[in-house]
Design an enzyme around this catalytic site. Structure first.
Site, PDB file in Angstrom:
ATOM      1  N   GLU A  46     -22.343  12.908  73.907  1.00  0.00           N
ATOM      2  CA  GLU A  46     -21.596  12.402  72.759  1.00  0.00           C
ATOM      3  C   GLU A  46     -20.549  13.437  72.403  1.00  0.00           C
ATOM      4  OE1 GLU A  46     -21.975  10.785  68.142  1.00  0.00           O
ATOM      5  OE2 GLU A  46     -23.603  11.988  68.957  1.00  0.00           O
TER       6      GLU A  46
ATOM      7  N   GLU B  20     -19.587  19.369  70.217  1.00  0.00           N
ATOM      8  CA  GLU B  20     -18.930  19.427  68.897  1.00  0.00           C
ATOM      9  C   GLU B  20     -18.103  20.703  68.839  1.00  0.00           C
ATOM     10  OE1 GLU B  20     -18.485  17.519  66.018  1.00  0.00           O
ATOM     11  OE2 GLU B  20     -17.346  19.300  65.492  1.00  0.00           O
TER      12      GLU B  20
ATOM     13  N   ASP C 249     -14.505  22.455  72.685  1.00  0.00           N
ATOM     14  CA  ASP C 249     -13.518  21.383  72.582  1.00  0.00           C
ATOM     15  C   ASP C 249     -13.612  20.510  73.833  1.00  0.00           C
ATOM     16  OD1 ASP C 249     -11.028  19.894  72.711  1.00  0.00           O
ATOM     17  OD2 ASP C 249     -10.350  21.220  71.095  1.00  0.00           O
TER      18      ASP C 249
ATOM     19  N   ASP D 172     -12.060  11.227  65.313  1.00  0.00           N
ATOM     20  CA  ASP D 172     -10.929  11.395  64.386  1.00  0.00           C
ATOM     21  C   ASP D 172      -9.772  10.518  64.865  1.00  0.00           C
ATOM     22  OD1 ASP D 172     -12.315  13.328  62.899  1.00  0.00           O
ATOM     23  OD2 ASP D 172     -11.780  14.883  64.341  1.00  0.00           O
TER      24      ASP D 172
ATOM     25  N   ASP E  63     -14.796   2.699  62.705  1.00  0.00           N
ATOM     26  CA  ASP E  63     -14.430   1.786  61.613  1.00  0.00           C
ATOM     27  C   ASP E  63     -12.913   1.680  61.540  1.00  0.00           C
ATOM     28  OD1 ASP E  63     -14.283   4.556  60.866  1.00  0.00           O
ATOM     29  OD2 ASP E  63     -13.850   3.885  58.828  1.00  0.00           O
TER      30      ASP E  63
ATOM     31  N   THR F 206     -24.720   6.518  63.338  1.00  0.00           N
ATOM     32  CA  THR F 206     -24.290   7.903  63.113  1.00  0.00           C
ATOM     33  C   THR F 206     -24.199   8.125  61.592  1.00  0.00           C
ATOM     34  OG1 THR F 206     -21.903   7.586  62.889  1.00  0.00           O
ATOM     35  CG2 THR F 206     -22.786   7.593  65.132  1.00  0.00           C
ATOM     36  N   GLU F 207     -23.959   9.357  61.200  1.00  0.00           N
ATOM     37  CA  GLU F 207     -23.792   9.634  59.770  1.00  0.00           C
ATOM     38  C   GLU F 207     -22.589   8.870  59.201  1.00  0.00           C
ATOM     39  OE1 GLU F 207     -24.612  12.081  61.889  1.00  0.00           O
ATOM     40  OE2 GLU F 207     -26.289  13.180  60.988  1.00  0.00           O
TER      41      GLU F 207
ATOM     42  N   GLU G 280     -21.224   6.157  60.348  1.00  0.00           N
ATOM     43  CA  GLU G 280     -21.507   4.724  60.393  1.00  0.00           C
ATOM     44  C   GLU G 280     -22.319   4.300  59.161  1.00  0.00           C
ATOM     45  OE1 GLU G 280     -23.063   3.878  64.193  1.00  0.00           O
ATOM     46  OE2 GLU G 280     -23.137   1.716  63.890  1.00  0.00           O
TER      47      GLU G 280
HETATM   48  C1  LIG Z   1     -15.143  11.881  62.078  1.00  0.00           C
HETATM   49  S1  LIG Z   1     -16.331  12.957  62.738  1.00  0.00           S
HETATM   50  C2  LIG Z   1     -17.623  11.862  63.338  1.00  0.00           C
HETATM   51  C3  LIG Z   1     -18.928  12.567  63.535  1.00  0.00           C
HETATM   52  C4  LIG Z   1     -20.062  11.719  64.129  1.00  0.00           C
HETATM   53  N1  LIG Z   1     -19.742  11.256  65.473  1.00  0.00           N
HETATM   54  C5  LIG Z   1     -20.395  10.547  63.257  1.00  0.00           C
HETATM   55  O1  LIG Z   1     -20.057   9.409  63.635  1.00  0.00           O
HETATM   56  O2  LIG Z   1     -20.985  10.755  62.186  1.00  0.00           O
HETATM   57  C6  LIG Z   1     -15.562  13.455  64.254  1.00  0.00           C
HETATM   58  C7  LIG Z   1     -16.184  14.702  64.855  1.00  0.00           C
HETATM   59  O3  LIG Z   1     -15.594  14.943  66.121  1.00  0.00           O
HETATM   60  C8  LIG Z   1     -15.357  16.340  66.278  1.00  0.00           C
HETATM   61  N2  LIG Z   1     -14.277  16.486  67.254  1.00  0.00           N
HETATM   62  C9  LIG Z   1     -13.001  16.050  67.100  1.00  0.00           C
HETATM   63  N3  LIG Z   1     -12.264  16.364  68.178  1.00  0.00           N
HETATM   64  C10 LIG Z   1     -13.103  17.006  69.034  1.00  0.00           C
HETATM   65  C11 LIG Z   1     -12.924  17.596  70.321  1.00  0.00           C
HETATM   66  N4  LIG Z   1     -11.711  17.589  70.926  1.00  0.00           N
HETATM   67  N5  LIG Z   1     -13.982  18.176  70.918  1.00  0.00           N
HETATM   68  C12 LIG Z   1     -15.195  18.210  70.310  1.00  0.00           C
HETATM   69  N6  LIG Z   1     -15.414  17.688  69.079  1.00  0.00           N
HETATM   70  C13 LIG Z   1     -14.386  17.095  68.454  1.00  0.00           C
HETATM   71  C14 LIG Z   1     -15.001  16.791  64.870  1.00  0.00           C
HETATM   72  O4  LIG Z   1     -15.185  18.171  64.696  1.00  0.00           O
HETATM   73  C15 LIG Z   1     -15.956  15.956  64.013  1.00  0.00           C
HETATM   74  O5  LIG Z   1     -17.184  16.614  63.809  1.00  0.00           O
END
Ligand SMILES: C[S@@+](CC[C@H](N)C(=O)[O-])C[C@H]1O[C@@H](n2cnc3c(N)ncnc32)[C@H](O)[C@@H]1O
Length: 207
Positions: A43, A68, A95, A116, A152, A188-189, A191
Site C-alpha cells: 500500500e 509511507e 517516497d 493526495d 473520495d 482506511t482512516e 475512508e
Molecule cells: C491522504 S493520506 C491517505 C492515508 C491512508 N491511505 C488513508 O486512506 O487513510 C495520503 C498519504 O500518502 C502519503 N504519500 C503521499 N505521497 C507519497 C509518496 N510519494 N510516497 C509515499 N507516501 C506518500 C502521505 O504522506 C499520506 O500519509
C-alpha cells in the site's frame, strides 16, 4: 492534510519490529524477509495503517508492506501495529518514486488508497497515478500488474482512469459508490471519515 509530528517519532520508528530501515539492501530478497514465497501486496501512502494492518490479519497467506513517506504518519501506524505479532507485515518509510530501488519484479498488487489529489496542474507529477509513477510500478511488479485504487476525490479518480488506461491498463472493476453496494470492505482512516459524507470510488486496474 499533514499530520503533526509525534514528539518521539524517530524513536518509535527506529524501535519498531515492523520497520525495514535499510530496504535498499533487500532488492530481490523480499522472500527472505518473509521467509516464504507468498504474494506481496504493497500500500503506497498507508497513512496511519488501519487498512494494511486489517488486511495482514485477515489474509495470513499474503505478505503486506506499507509504504509511507512521512514520519508523522508512519509513527502513528507503528503505535497501532506494534501491539500485534504478525509475520506477514512490514513497513517502509520512503517516497514511492524510489520503489524500483527496493523491489525487482517482486510485487503482485499495489493499493492506492485516498492518495493526495494534487489538484493543481503544475503538481501533476506528484500524483501517484501519473505516468512516471506507473513506469516505476512496471519495474516492481511481477508479470501481472494489479493496481487497486480507492478515493473520495472525483477529479483524481477521473485523472487516474485516463492515465492508467492510456498507459495500457484495463479496468477490471469499477464502483462509483462503493459503500452503497459493499459492506465487507476493509476501510482506511480517510475512508471512515469521508464515506458518511460522500461517495467512495473504487477501481481495479490490470495489465
Ligand atoms: C491522504 S493520506 C491517505 C492515508 C491512508 N491511505 C488513508 O486512506 O487513510 C495520503 C498519504 O500518502 C502519503 N504519500 C503521499 N505521497 C507519497 C509518496 N510519494 N510516497 C509515499 N507516501 C506518500 C502521505 O504522506 C499520506 O500519509
Amino acid at each position: 492534510m499533514r499530520l503533526r509530528k509525534l514528539k518521539n517519532s524517530s524513536e518509535i520508528i527506529n524501535n519498531s519490529k515492523y520497520i525495514i530501515n535499510n530496504p535498499y539492501e533487500y532488492k530481490n530478497k523480499w522472500k527472505e524477509i518473509f521467509n516464504n514465497s507468498n504474494p506481496i501486496h504493497i500500500e503506497i501512502g498507508m497513512g496511519k495503517g488501519k487498512f494494511i494492518l486489517e488486511n495482514a490479519i485477515k489474509y495470513p497467506n499474503i505478505n503486506f508492506i506499507g509504504i509511507e513517506k512521512f514520519d508523522s504518519a508512519i509513527s502513528r501506524a507503528i503505535k497501532k501495529i506494534d501491539e500485534y505479532e504478525l509475520n506477514n507485515l512490514k513497513l517502509i518509510r520512503m517516497d514511492a518514486c524510489e520503489l524500483d530501488k527496493v523491489f525487482d519484479k517482486e510485487i503482485d498488487v499495489i493499493y492506492l488508497n485516498f492518495s493526495d489529489p494534487w489538484p493543481k496542474d503544475r503538481h501533476e507529477k506528484r500524483r501517484l497515478t501519473e505516468e512516471n509513477f506507473l513506469k516505476v510500478y512496471d519495474k516492481v511488479f511481477k508479470k501481472d500488474k494489479v493496481i487497486i485504487q480507492k478515493t473520495d476525490n472525483r477529479k483524481l479518480f477521473e485523472y487516474s482512469l485516463y492515465s492508467l488506461v492510456k498507459y495500457g491498463y484495463k479496468i477490471d472493476y469499477v464502483n462509483l459508490d462503493l459503500h452503497k453496494d459493499v459492506d465487507d470492505e476493509i476501510t482506511t482512516e480517510y475512508e471512515e471519515k469521508f464515506m458518511k459524507e460522500t461517495p467512495i470510488y473504487k477501481a481495479v486496474y490490470k495489465k
